[in-house]
Design a protein around this motif. Structure first.
Motif, mmCIF file in Angstrom:
data_model
loop_
_atom_site.group_PDB
_atom_site.id
_atom_site.type_symbol
_atom_site.label_atom_id
_atom_site.label_comp_id
_atom_site.label_asym_id
_atom_site.label_seq_id
_atom_site.Cartn_x
_atom_site.Cartn_y
_atom_site.Cartn_z
ATOM 1 N N SER A 32 33.066 31.676 7.245
ATOM 2 C CA SER A 32 33.489 30.389 6.694
ATOM 3 C C SER A 32 33.396 30.282 5.171
ATOM 4 O O SER A 32 34.407 29.996 4.512
ATOM 5 N N GLY A 75 38.313 27.537 9.568
ATOM 6 C CA GLY A 75 38.670 26.803 10.779
ATOM 7 C C GLY A 75 40.174 26.733 10.973
ATOM 8 O O GLY A 75 40.674 26.859 12.100
ATOM 9 N N VAL A 123 29.957 22.217 6.233
ATOM 10 C CA VAL A 123 29.421 22.007 7.585
ATOM 11 C C VAL A 123 29.492 20.538 8.018
ATOM 12 O O VAL A 123 29.515 20.246 9.220
ATOM 13 N N TRP A 166 32.275 19.721 10.459
ATOM 14 C CA TRP A 166 32.284 20.279 11.819
ATOM 15 C C TRP A 166 31.693 19.270 12.800
ATOM 16 O O TRP A 166 30.668 18.635 12.519
ATOM 17 N N ASN A 214 38.350 23.163 6.739
ATOM 18 C CA ASN A 214 38.005 24.361 5.968
ATOM 19 C C ASN A 214 38.985 25.455 6.335
ATOM 20 O O ASN A 214 39.579 25.440 7.420
ATOM 21 N N ALA A 256 34.317 25.343 13.843
ATOM 22 C CA ALA A 256 34.840 25.000 12.515
ATOM 23 C C ALA A 256 36.338 24.716 12.544
ATOM 24 O O ALA A 256 36.894 24.233 11.555
ATOM 25 N N THR A 313 27.926 27.244 16.368
ATOM 26 C CA THR A 313 27.138 27.996 15.396
ATOM 27 C C THR A 313 26.090 28.810 16.159
ATOM 28 O O THR A 313 25.302 28.252 16.912
#
Lengths: 327, 327
Positions: free
Chosen positions: B83, B147, B283, B286, B144, B124, B175
């Motif tokens: 990521s 993702g 993050v 997400w 992102n 993501a 995760t």
């Protein structure tokens, strides 16, 4: 204001070029130049500003970069391999619809000036079929390669927007009717044919039954949406750059009713029904209705009635179609 | 049965290779060969069957084709740019995560034998953030580039499945915690670090506050899901090849509670809080929870408790991590 139309030789691209030439401005700003790009160099409309016409492959990064020169403020990205063609030739669809959109992304990014990009995505990027009413945050679960490639293009341009490379508005176009010219390789070609061919005095076979519903829009609505997408304040969109515009859900039977209302029962009698499994299997996956609440709130214009849509085709395109086809 | 692991040198790839070597079979069929592919040629586990180890670029179609020889029944496609790295280097992310997956698609298609492809997509690929509980048909609106590229990979493999080129199961991994080794370029690196570093006797700073929630899974769960995805009857999936597996929603505070329950208050005291805007901005987009009803119905195993997850790390990976880091 410099503008580029990729796919400027197609039906909607030419209409858009003509409209920009006629208006001479976009969103209150004078147009200073227009570049039309397509596989074959597109015809130039008469305009008060310079028009460059370029032939090239949208999957060729150098060709696309040449079509999007420094100073370009708005890019209309309409270049695509249509549904049945992308289904028949997977690699061609990937090349044009995926690598082409990547080339557009990189060319816009290279400008460093964050141009507006109006991308024509499609109802075909959704699944759900006849019973679906797609909500504004509906998921794209495409049932055909064209729709998958359009959904991918949206993801690319949306992410590029977030990164500050460009400023995208992804319009999921309904099936556009009435298209002029001849039947083409779009699986939805029949939606136009059942209106156009009778108005030309020709018979045609509809590959789906009368109760089959389609999410449609007119070329006039598509133009209004393109111009709005090119000039709207995109801050209102936030991270979500996909627009489900306010089209209209109509059954084939309703379309033929509008044809009859405008052109009489003899026109309607030109349409027969011959089921075509291959066409049906593609279009049956497309949703027949959308909520489109967000697009309305964002100022995207309402679709005219089916009768008005038939009349608009007669006004705008029937004579040219007749001439083009030697009828 | 021939198997290929792309990304076979990574944390999950090595665990998977070791598991296959230990089991000697997959879904009741004896494994007859395993190919491990990664940027650097991965280490081979001891196995009863031949193991080929290949170094190469997943974006190089010829290299990927060599890694997926005729007769390959299952491809685990774990190769990716993570990521924060994909966010820092857009072109690298596009190259590996998009062109890499295209290369996998074409290599599998060329076999003509419709291999099973287990693709690791990611939490993501969804937006929504802390307040979201993603339903089974939740829309992927990534915040992102990683993702977005994972969502694109899913669309490609799902369409390739519909076309009959391959048979994909796209697992949106939560995760994964606890990762061994060192902190890496994943924005979620801290989720492992706050457990791993204290267990190594080291201090670490958590870049998000204690109430921040994360959708997590253990490496053991990920392995169970991979094996299930490789052997399940995919007819039950229909057109929708995306799986939101049954991970667990846990706040950083709960994770530290589990650490304390297993390793005592001194371990927990090793974790400080230093807010990091760059990590947080990735993050925070997400989603922290999923319904995961469909995955449970399809037989994907339930995630173990946080305490069990910490104990599993101690059993499976702590000694090796200590050795690797010279501690």
């Amino acid at each position: 204001m410099q503008i580029t139309i990729l796919g400027g030789g197609g039906f909607l691209g030419r209409k858009l070029a003509n409209r920009l030439a006629k208006d001479g401005s976009l969103g209150g700003q004078a147009i200073t130049g227009l570049t039309l790009f397509d596989l074959a160099s597109p015809p130039a409309p008469e305009a008060r500003f310079p028009v460059r016409c370029i032939g090239g492959d949208v999957a060729d990064p150098a060709a696309v970069a040449a079509a999007i020169p420094a100073g370009t403020a708005v890019v209309f990205h309409l270049a695509a391999v249509v549904s049945a063609a992308a289904e028949a030739d997977f690699d061609l669809g990937i090349k044009v619809n995926l690598h082409g959109t990547l080339a557009v992304l990189q060319a816009c990014r290279a400008l460093g000036t964050r141009p507006r990009v109006v991308f024509t995505s499609s109802v075909a990027s959704f699944g759900g079929g006849q019973d679906a009413v797609v909500p504004d945050d509906g998921r794209q679960l495409p049932t055909n390669s064209y729709g998958a490639q359009k959904a991918i293009g949206e993801l690319l341009l949306q992410d590029a927007t977030r990164k500050g490379f460009l400023d995208a508005v992804n319009i999921r176009l309904p099936t556009v009717m009435v298209r002029p010219g001849r039947p083409n390789k779009a699986a939805s070609s029949f939606v136009s044919a059942i209106i156009r061919e009778p108005l030309l005095g020709l018979s045609t076979d509809c590959p789906v039954p009368p109760e089959f519903a389609v999410w449609i829009c007119s070329p006039r609505s598509a133009m209004e949406w393109f111009l709005h997408a090119a000039t709207m304040d995109t801050a209102a969109l936030g991270a979500d750059r996909g627009i489900n515009p306010p089209g209209r859900s109509a059954t084939v039977g309703k379309m033929l009713g509008a044809l009859e209302a405008v052109a009489g029962p003899a026109a309607r009698a030109k349409v027969g029904f011959v089921f075509d499994r291959e066409v049906y299997d593609i279009v049956a996956g497309w949703p027949a209705a959308f909520a489109a609440t967000r697009a309305r709130r964002l100022g995207f214009a309402e679709q005219e009635s089916l009768e008005d849509l038939v009349r608009a085709f007669i006004e705008d395109d029937l004579a040219a179609t007749r001439a083009e086809r030697g009828l």
